[in-house]
Design a protein around this motif. Structure first.
Motif, PDB file in Angstrom:
ATOM      1  N   VAL A 286       0.955  -1.271   0.344  1.00  0.00           N
ATOM      2  CA  VAL A 286       0.393   0.477  -0.708  1.00  0.00           C
ATOM      3  C   VAL A 286       1.020   1.018  -0.305  1.00  0.00           C
ATOM      4  CG1 VAL A 286      -1.564   1.441   1.207  1.00  0.00           C
ATOM      5  CG2 VAL A 286      -1.913  -0.968   0.975  1.00  0.00           C
ATOM      6  N   GLY A 287       1.735   0.796   1.095  1.00  0.00           N
ATOM      7  CA  GLY A 287       2.741   2.458   0.821  1.00  0.00           C
ATOM      8  C   GLY A 287       3.332   2.635  -0.312  1.00  0.00           C
ATOM      9  N   LEU A 288       4.291   1.746  -1.264  1.00  0.00           N
ATOM     10  CA  LEU A 288       4.613   1.730  -1.941  1.00  0.00           C
ATOM     11  C   LEU A 288       3.467   2.453  -3.306  1.00  0.00           C
ATOM     12  CD1 LEU A 288       7.534   1.224  -4.582  1.00  0.00           C
ATOM     13  CD2 LEU A 288       6.679  -1.197  -4.148  1.00  0.00           C
ATOM     14  N   GLY A 289       2.587   1.959  -3.431  1.00  0.00           N
ATOM     15  CA  GLY A 289       1.255   1.764  -4.473  1.00  0.00           C
ATOM     16  C   GLY A 289       0.834   3.366  -4.432  1.00  0.00           C
ATOM     17  N   LEU A 290       0.995   4.312  -2.906  1.00  0.00           N
ATOM     18  CA  LEU A 290       0.892   5.718  -3.026  1.00  0.00           C
ATOM     19  C   LEU A 290       2.331   7.043  -3.022  1.00  0.00           C
ATOM     20  CD1 LEU A 290       0.101   5.908   1.074  1.00  0.00           C
ATOM     21  CD2 LEU A 290      -1.332   5.772  -0.657  1.00  0.00           C
ATOM     22  N   VAL A 291       3.220   6.010  -2.887  1.00  0.00           N
ATOM     23  CA  VAL A 291       4.226   6.696  -3.346  1.00  0.00           C
ATOM     24  C   VAL A 291       4.040   6.502  -4.934  1.00  0.00           C
ATOM     25  CG1 VAL A 291       6.499   6.322  -3.717  1.00  0.00           C
ATOM     26  CG2 VAL A 291       5.805   6.529  -1.913  1.00  0.00           C
ATOM     27  N   ILE A 292       3.785   5.814  -5.504  1.00  0.00           N
ATOM     28  CA  ILE A 292       3.734   5.546  -7.056  1.00  0.00           C
ATOM     29  C   ILE A 292       2.391   6.820  -7.870  1.00  0.00           C
ATOM     30  CG2 ILE A 292       3.393   4.316  -9.153  1.00  0.00           C
ATOM     31  CD1 ILE A 292       4.383   2.661  -7.665  1.00  0.00           C
ATOM     32  N   LEU A 293       1.840   6.644  -6.877  1.00  0.00           N
ATOM     33  CA  LEU A 293       0.106   8.432  -7.249  1.00  0.00           C
ATOM     34  C   LEU A 293       1.650   9.199  -7.253  1.00  0.00           C
ATOM     35  CD1 LEU A 293      -2.099   6.633  -5.013  1.00  0.00           C
ATOM     36  CD2 LEU A 293      -2.098   6.885  -7.608  1.00  0.00           C
ATOM     37  N   ALA A 294       1.740   9.532  -6.148  1.00  0.00           N
ATOM     38  CA  ALA A 294       2.502  10.497  -5.970  1.00  0.00           C
ATOM     39  C   ALA A 294       2.690  11.080  -7.129  1.00  0.00           C
ATOM     40  CB  ALA A 294       3.298  10.999  -4.315  1.00  0.00           C
ATOM     41  N   ALA A 298       3.390  13.894 -10.343  1.00  0.00           N
ATOM     42  CA  ALA A 298       3.731  14.969 -10.541  1.00  0.00           C
ATOM     43  C   ALA A 298       4.884  15.247 -11.875  1.00  0.00           C
ATOM     44  CB  ALA A 298       5.213  14.329 -10.013  1.00  0.00           C
ATOM     45  N   VAL A 299       4.234  13.837 -13.003  1.00  0.00           N
ATOM     46  CA  VAL A 299       4.769  13.480 -14.606  1.00  0.00           C
ATOM     47  C   VAL A 299       3.996  14.597 -14.902  1.00  0.00           C
ATOM     48  CG1 VAL A 299       4.529  11.954 -15.982  1.00  0.00           C
ATOM     49  CG2 VAL A 299       5.663  11.447 -14.103  1.00  0.00           C
ATOM     50  N   ALA A 300       2.409  14.505 -14.576  1.00  0.00           N
ATOM     51  CA  ALA A 300       1.297  15.294 -15.179  1.00  0.00           C
ATOM     52  C   ALA A 300       1.205  16.938 -14.785  1.00  0.00           C
ATOM     53  CB  ALA A 300      -0.072  14.602 -14.217  1.00  0.00           C
ATOM     54  N   MET A 301       2.070  16.945 -13.644  1.00  0.00           N
ATOM     55  CA  MET A 301       1.825  18.669 -13.575  1.00  0.00           C
ATOM     56  C   MET A 301       3.543  18.967 -14.224  1.00  0.00           C
ATOM     57  SD  MET A 301       1.549  19.122  -9.258  1.00  0.00           S
ATOM     58  CE  MET A 301       1.758  20.908  -9.437  1.00  0.00           C
ATOM     59  N   SER A 302       4.685  18.540 -15.037  1.00  0.00           N
ATOM     60  CA  SER A 302       5.729  18.708 -15.845  1.00  0.00           C
ATOM     61  C   SER A 302       5.296  19.144 -17.425  1.00  0.00           C
ATOM     62  CB  SER A 302       6.319  17.186 -15.689  1.00  0.00           C
ATOM     63  OG  SER A 302       5.675  16.334 -16.640  1.00  0.00           O
ATOM     64  N   ASN A 381      -4.220  17.601 -10.519  1.00  0.00           N
ATOM     65  CA  ASN A 381      -3.424  16.933  -9.949  1.00  0.00           C
ATOM     66  C   ASN A 381      -2.705  17.178  -8.654  1.00  0.00           C
ATOM     67  OD1 ASN A 381      -2.258  14.587 -12.195  1.00  0.00           O
ATOM     68  ND2 ASN A 381      -2.994  16.549 -13.326  1.00  0.00           N
ATOM     69  N   MET A 382      -1.932  18.659  -8.585  1.00  0.00           N
ATOM     70  CA  MET A 382      -2.278  19.427  -6.952  1.00  0.00           C
ATOM     71  C   MET A 382      -3.113  18.934  -6.061  1.00  0.00           C
ATOM     72  SD  MET A 382      -1.569  22.901  -8.317  1.00  0.00           S
ATOM     73  CE  MET A 382      -1.064  24.044  -6.357  1.00  0.00           C
ATOM     74  N   ALA A 383      -4.908  18.652  -6.777  1.00  0.00           N
ATOM     75  CA  ALA A 383      -5.293  17.881  -5.290  1.00  0.00           C
ATOM     76  C   ALA A 383      -5.051  16.802  -5.115  1.00  0.00           C
ATOM     77  CB  ALA A 383      -6.960  18.275  -5.921  1.00  0.00           C
ATOM     78  N   MET A 384      -4.284  15.882  -5.384  1.00  0.00           N
ATOM     79  CA  MET A 384      -3.848  14.581  -4.876  1.00  0.00           C
ATOM     80  C   MET A 384      -3.063  14.816  -3.719  1.00  0.00           C
ATOM     81  SD  MET A 384      -2.761  12.031  -8.681  1.00  0.00           S
ATOM     82  CE  MET A 384      -2.523  11.104  -7.730  1.00  0.00           C
ATOM     83  N   LEU A 385      -2.030  16.149  -3.267  1.00  0.00           N
ATOM     84  CA  LEU A 385      -1.428  15.746  -2.179  1.00  0.00           C
ATOM     85  C   LEU A 385      -1.886  15.753  -0.710  1.00  0.00           C
ATOM     86  CD1 LEU A 385       1.624  16.471  -1.354  1.00  0.00           C
ATOM     87  CD2 LEU A 385       1.353  18.846  -2.047  1.00  0.00           C
ATOM     88  N   PRO A 386      -2.994  16.442  -0.254  1.00  0.00           N
ATOM     89  CA  PRO A 386      -3.319  16.220   0.514  1.00  0.00           C
ATOM     90  C   PRO A 386      -3.314  14.828   1.151  1.00  0.00           C
ATOM     91  CG  PRO A 386      -4.699  17.674  -0.511  1.00  0.00           C
ATOM     92  CD  PRO A 386      -3.308  17.712  -1.335  1.00  0.00           C
ATOM     93  N   PHE A 387      -4.225  13.958   0.339  1.00  0.00           N
ATOM     94  CA  PHE A 387      -4.663  13.730   0.743  1.00  0.00           C
ATOM     95  C   PHE A 387      -3.908  11.702   0.604  1.00  0.00           C
ATOM     96  CE2 PHE A 387      -7.908  15.479  -1.504  1.00  0.00           C
ATOM     97  CZ  PHE A 387      -9.249  15.719  -0.513  1.00  0.00           C
ATOM     98  N   LEU A 388      -3.158  12.058  -0.264  1.00  0.00           N
ATOM     99  CA  LEU A 388      -1.305  11.150   0.016  1.00  0.00           C
ATOM    100  C   LEU A 388      -1.165  11.595   1.388  1.00  0.00           C
ATOM    101  CD1 LEU A 388      -0.603  11.843  -3.540  1.00  0.00           C
ATOM    102  CD2 LEU A 388      -1.511   9.686  -2.853  1.00  0.00           C
TER     103      LEU A 388
END
Length: 408
Positions: A286-294, A298-302, A381-388
């Motif tokens: 699960v922790g690895l999945g959260l890191v990959i979602l982050a 990051a890629v989408a915002m680039s 994509n920025m909206a993901m951060l607080p939930f991660l």
């Protein structure tokens, strides 16, 4: 799938997994179809572009509202009966959607989408059905194999969109007619399930924990939080993707191909996710999945080049797979048979509640908050951060607790 034929002990479970894999591949193909065209059809019908993704939100709302009663129905009448009801609702919802497209009625289209949500709710129960007749050792693999059935739906669904989106004078009408056929085929496939209907509870015996008590159990609470965050963030970004891709000047077929790659990435890791969970533990996966979602965010915002859309959506799919399957494995190991119907319905009601809010927010962030397509995509994509951060914090909190306290 060599493990599926390895031992005699899980013979029934493995037959059921094969049926569920086939159903995931065939009738489950309607979900990528609808997520590709739902926002585009909504944008075509809606009086305000801010409401473009409202049809997808109504699908998720239907899933949330029916998760608990559908779980109770399956507990009383069996998995097969519940899946038949859901496929029937999916067929009726698609028929109403097709009729709404012919009339140009946004309100009727929303009603059809709400009924489609009944099938989406049932699709979530495939992973639980896979564990009903499985041994504890086979359960993580059973979940993974059933989720892997989405690989074929990831190919079939977007291709159905490509061939049918403009096949009739009314855009997407032929696609919705195809969805009706998928549901009818699903009813035939799911008739082959061999899962006993749970025995009526003996009220003189302990009935397990209440929903409130289960929510106060740390491992259940954290599993629900992580599963909800993984699914909701995946939906938040995926819902906006076709709007972002087309809004950045690419074709509908490009959007379909990107979503296809995304859905493939959602399900392809399932062939080994169960083995990873067995070796490293559900919490670590699960922790690895959260890191990959982050990383996906990051890629989408680039940037908004085609390859950036592809990479971001592939990472989004892999992150969802690890996060959601890992959270499901945590959950299925934390309740008794008597508690199964309550905890599964509660879990999926909360999960789909989070997904509903994410999909509802997606269209507003995308079309009405940033001024341009690129700015809206950045906000999504920025909206993901607080939930991660929330999910990661919950996972760390659980890991730091003494092991004897996590199940109480």
């Amino acid at each position: 799938m060599t493990d599926m034929i390895a031992t005699h002990d899980d013979a029934r479970a493995k037959r059921n997994v094969i049926v569920l894999v086939a159903a995931q591949a065939v009738v489950g193909a309607q979900l990528p179809v609808i997520f590709i065209i739902g926002g585009l059809a909504g944008q075509m019908l809606a009086p305000n572009p801010c409401w473009a993704t409202l049809p997808i939100s109504l699908i998720v709302l239907g899933s949330m509202l029916t998760a608990t009663p559908l779980s109770g129905f399956m507990q009383a009448y069996g998995r097969r009966a519940g899946f038949w009801v859901a496929c029937g609702a999916g067929a009726v919802g698609a028929a109403i959607g097709a009729y709404a497209l012919m009339l140009g009625s946004f309100a009727l289209f929303l009603f059809g989408s709400l009924l489609t949500g009944v099938y989406m709710s049932a699709n979530g129960f495939y992973r639980f059905a896979a564990t009903d007749t499985a041994s504890p050792e086979f359960r993580p693999k059973a979940i993974s194999y059933v989720m892997a059935g989405g690989l074929l739906s990831a190919v079939f669904g977007p291709q159905l969109v490509s061939f049918t989106a403009e096949a009739m004078p009314v855009p997407f009408l032929a696609t919705y007619l195809g969805v009706i056929l998928l549901n009818l085929a699903g009813m035939a496939l799911l008739s082959m399930l061999d899962i006993p209907t749970p025995a009526k509870p003996d009220l003189s015996l302990p009935q397990g924990r209440s929903r409130r008590e289960m929510l106060q159990t740390p491992v259940i609470a954290v599993a629900i939080i992580c599963g909800t965050v993984a699914y909701a963030l995946m939906n938040l970004v995926m819902t906006s993707t076709p709007l972002a891709v087309v809004g950045c000047g690419f074709d509908t077929s490009d959007a379909a191909n990107i979503v296809s790659a995304h859905v493939l990435a959602m399900y392809a890791p399932s062939f080994f996710t169960g083995h990873l969970i067995a070796r490293f533990g559900a919490r670590n996966i699960v922790g690895l999945g959260l890191v990959i979602l982050a990383g996906a965010g990051a890629v989408a915002m680039s940037g908004v080049e085609l390859e950036q859309f592809y990479i971001a959506l592939i990472l989004l799919g892999v992150g969802w797979n690890f996060g959601f399957i890992g959270a499901t494995s945590m959950l299925t190991a934390s309740y008794s048979v008597e508690e199964r119907g309550r905890v599964q319905g509660l879990n999926d009601m909360i999960v789909f509640g989070g997904v509903f809010l994410a999909s509802l927010s997606s269209g507003s962030l995308m079309n009405c908050s940033g001024g341009t397509t690129e700015a809206g995509w950045q906000l999504v994509n920025m909206a993901m951060l607080p939930f991660l951060v929330l999910a990661g914090g919950a996972l760390i909190w659980l890991a730091l607790r003494p092991s004897e306290q996590t199940s109480r």
